[in-house]
Design a protein around this motif. Structure first.
Motif, PDB file in Angstrom:
ATOM      1  N   VAL A  32      13.771  -2.446  29.265  1.00  0.00           N
ATOM      2  CA  VAL A  32      14.747  -2.999  30.196  1.00  0.00           C
ATOM      3  C   VAL A  32      15.682  -1.893  30.678  1.00  0.00           C
ATOM      4  N   ARG A  33      16.088  -1.981  31.944  1.00  0.00           N
ATOM      5  CA  ARG A  33      17.151  -1.117  32.456  1.00  0.00           C
ATOM      6  C   ARG A  33      17.914  -1.881  33.523  1.00  0.00           C
ATOM      7  N   VAL A  34      19.140  -1.439  33.760  1.00  0.00           N
ATOM      8  CA  VAL A  34      19.960  -2.051  34.802  1.00  0.00           C
ATOM      9  C   VAL A  34      19.378  -1.671  36.146  1.00  0.00           C
ATOM     10  N   ASP A  35      19.335  -2.632  37.058  1.00  0.00           N
ATOM     11  CA  ASP A  35      18.867  -2.384  38.417  1.00  0.00           C
ATOM     12  C   ASP A  35      20.019  -1.772  39.197  1.00  0.00           C
ATOM     13  N   ARG A  36      19.952  -0.463  39.421  1.00  0.00           N
ATOM     14  CA  ARG A  36      21.053   0.273  40.048  1.00  0.00           C
ATOM     15  C   ARG A  36      21.409  -0.291  41.426  1.00  0.00           C
ATOM     16  N   ALA A  37      20.416  -0.642  42.230  1.00  0.00           N
ATOM     17  CA  ALA A  37      20.681  -1.182  43.576  1.00  0.00           C
ATOM     18  C   ALA A  37      21.453  -2.490  43.476  1.00  0.00           C
ATOM     19  N   SER A  38      21.072  -3.343  42.556  1.00  0.00           N
ATOM     20  CA  SER A  38      21.761  -4.613  42.367  1.00  0.00           C
ATOM     21  C   SER A  38      23.180  -4.378  41.865  1.00  0.00           C
ATOM     22  N   ALA A  39      23.351  -3.418  40.958  1.00  0.00           N
ATOM     23  CA  ALA A  39      24.666  -3.132  40.400  1.00  0.00           C
ATOM     24  C   ALA A  39      25.612  -2.600  41.476  1.00  0.00           C
ATOM     25  N   GLN A  40      25.095  -1.801  42.438  1.00  0.00           N
ATOM     26  CA  GLN A  40      25.931  -1.274  43.515  1.00  0.00           C
ATOM     27  C   GLN A  40      26.397  -2.391  44.440  1.00  0.00           C
ATOM     28  N   GLU A  41      25.640  -3.455  44.514  1.00  0.00           N
ATOM     29  CA  GLU A  41      26.012  -4.595  45.357  1.00  0.00           C
ATOM     30  C   GLU A  41      26.814  -5.628  44.572  1.00  0.00           C
ATOM     31  N   GLY A  42      27.238  -5.283  43.351  1.00  0.00           N
ATOM     32  CA  GLY A  42      28.032  -6.192  42.540  1.00  0.00           C
ATOM     33  C   GLY A  42      27.215  -7.167  41.737  1.00  0.00           C
ATOM     34  N   GLY A  43      25.908  -6.994  41.717  1.00  0.00           N
ATOM     35  CA  GLY A  43      25.042  -7.900  40.968  1.00  0.00           C
ATOM     36  C   GLY A  43      24.859  -7.445  39.535  1.00  0.00           C
ATOM     37  N   ASP A  44      24.181  -8.258  38.773  1.00  0.00           N
ATOM     38  CA  ASP A  44      23.883  -7.944  37.376  1.00  0.00           C
ATOM     39  C   ASP A  44      22.383  -7.889  37.149  1.00  0.00           C
ATOM     40  N   GLY A  45      21.646  -7.362  38.110  1.00  0.00           N
ATOM     41  CA  GLY A  45      20.197  -7.367  38.017  1.00  0.00           C
ATOM     42  C   GLY A  45      19.664  -6.414  36.964  1.00  0.00           C
ATOM     43  N   LEU A  46      18.502  -6.763  36.428  1.00  0.00           N
ATOM     44  CA  LEU A  46      17.814  -5.947  35.447  1.00  0.00           C
ATOM     45  C   LEU A  46      16.376  -5.766  35.881  1.00  0.00           C
ATOM     46  N   VAL A  47      15.828  -4.636  35.534  1.00  0.00           N
ATOM     47  CA  VAL A  47      14.387  -4.447  35.641  1.00  0.00           C
ATOM     48  C   VAL A  47      13.874  -4.657  34.229  1.00  0.00           C
ATOM     49  N   PHE A  48      13.033  -5.659  34.063  1.00  0.00           N
ATOM     50  CA  PHE A  48      12.580  -6.092  32.744  1.00  0.00           C
ATOM     51  C   PHE A  48      11.066  -6.121  32.749  1.00  0.00           C
ATOM     52  N   VAL A  49      10.462  -5.256  31.946  1.00  0.00           N
ATOM     53  CA  VAL A  49       9.008  -5.196  31.864  1.00  0.00           C
ATOM     54  C   VAL A  49       8.608  -5.555  30.439  1.00  0.00           C
ATOM     55  N   SER A  50       7.695  -6.491  30.328  1.00  0.00           N
ATOM     56  CA  SER A  50       7.253  -6.936  29.026  1.00  0.00           C
ATOM     57  C   SER A  50       5.757  -6.666  28.894  1.00  0.00           C
TER      58      SER A  50
END
Length: 186
Positions: free
Chosen positions: A50-68
């Protein structure tokens, strides 16, 4: 693609978060590697990165890139190339969390102690190495080799039973004796 799921609509499920190991990546977003945990839908062991989605975070979001990843795929691959009667294949994090293991699938999720041969080996040689001794999880004597996955604190370890090494050596010596003994006698 924002999300993918084989079940729609998503059923209500209690999702337990696994312990994550933080991996700092020199100025880039850190990633987190989870332990083996049963999948929400299939209940088969899987591990996540898992990592924080930088693009989402710059837009004020809390998105994650989650690979299982299904851990049975890792084990399944090794079952096609080595005989698991004598060999042990393990995928383990640097903190000792066992992500996949065959044989011994029931030991997935266990944590190796700091005194385990594996943890002591990676403390001495963090990239790759070998050691011999009894496995902390099943007590069987093996010769082990391990290698770190590039850029991740995760290791692939392969162990060969000591009894299999001795048996192969005995067959080799028997072959030499079959030809050497008559020649020596004559």
């Amino acid at each position: 693609l924002a999300a993918s799921n084989v079940v729609f609509p998503m059923p209500t499920t209690a999702v337990e978060s696994p312990d994550y190991l933080r991996v700092d990546r020199g100025g880039r977003e850190p990633i987190y590697i989870g332990t083996a945990a049963p999948g929400s839908f299939t209940q088969t062991p899987q591990s996540s990165v898992v990592r924080v989605d930088r693009a989402s975070a710059q837009e004020g979001g809390d998105g994650l890139v989650f690979v299982s990843a299904k851990l049975s795929d890792f084990v399944g691959y090794y079952r096609t190339i080595i005989d698991l009667e004598d060999f042990l294949v393990t995928l383990v994090r640097s903190d000792g969390a066992v992500l996949a293991r065959s044989p011994g699938d029931h030991l997935v999720g266990q944590l190796l102690s700091l005194n385990s041969h594996f943890r002591q080996g990676i403390a001495r040689n963090p990239k790759s190495g070998s050691y011999e001794g009894a496995s902390e999880l099943d007590g069987i004597e093996r010769l082990f080799s391990y290698r770190e996955l590039e850029s991740y604190p995760v290791y692939v370890s392969v162990g060969l039973k000591r009894s299999a090494v001795i048996a192969n050596w005995a067959w080799l010596m028997a072959g030499h004796l079959a030809f050497g003994l008559p020649a020596t006698i004559s």
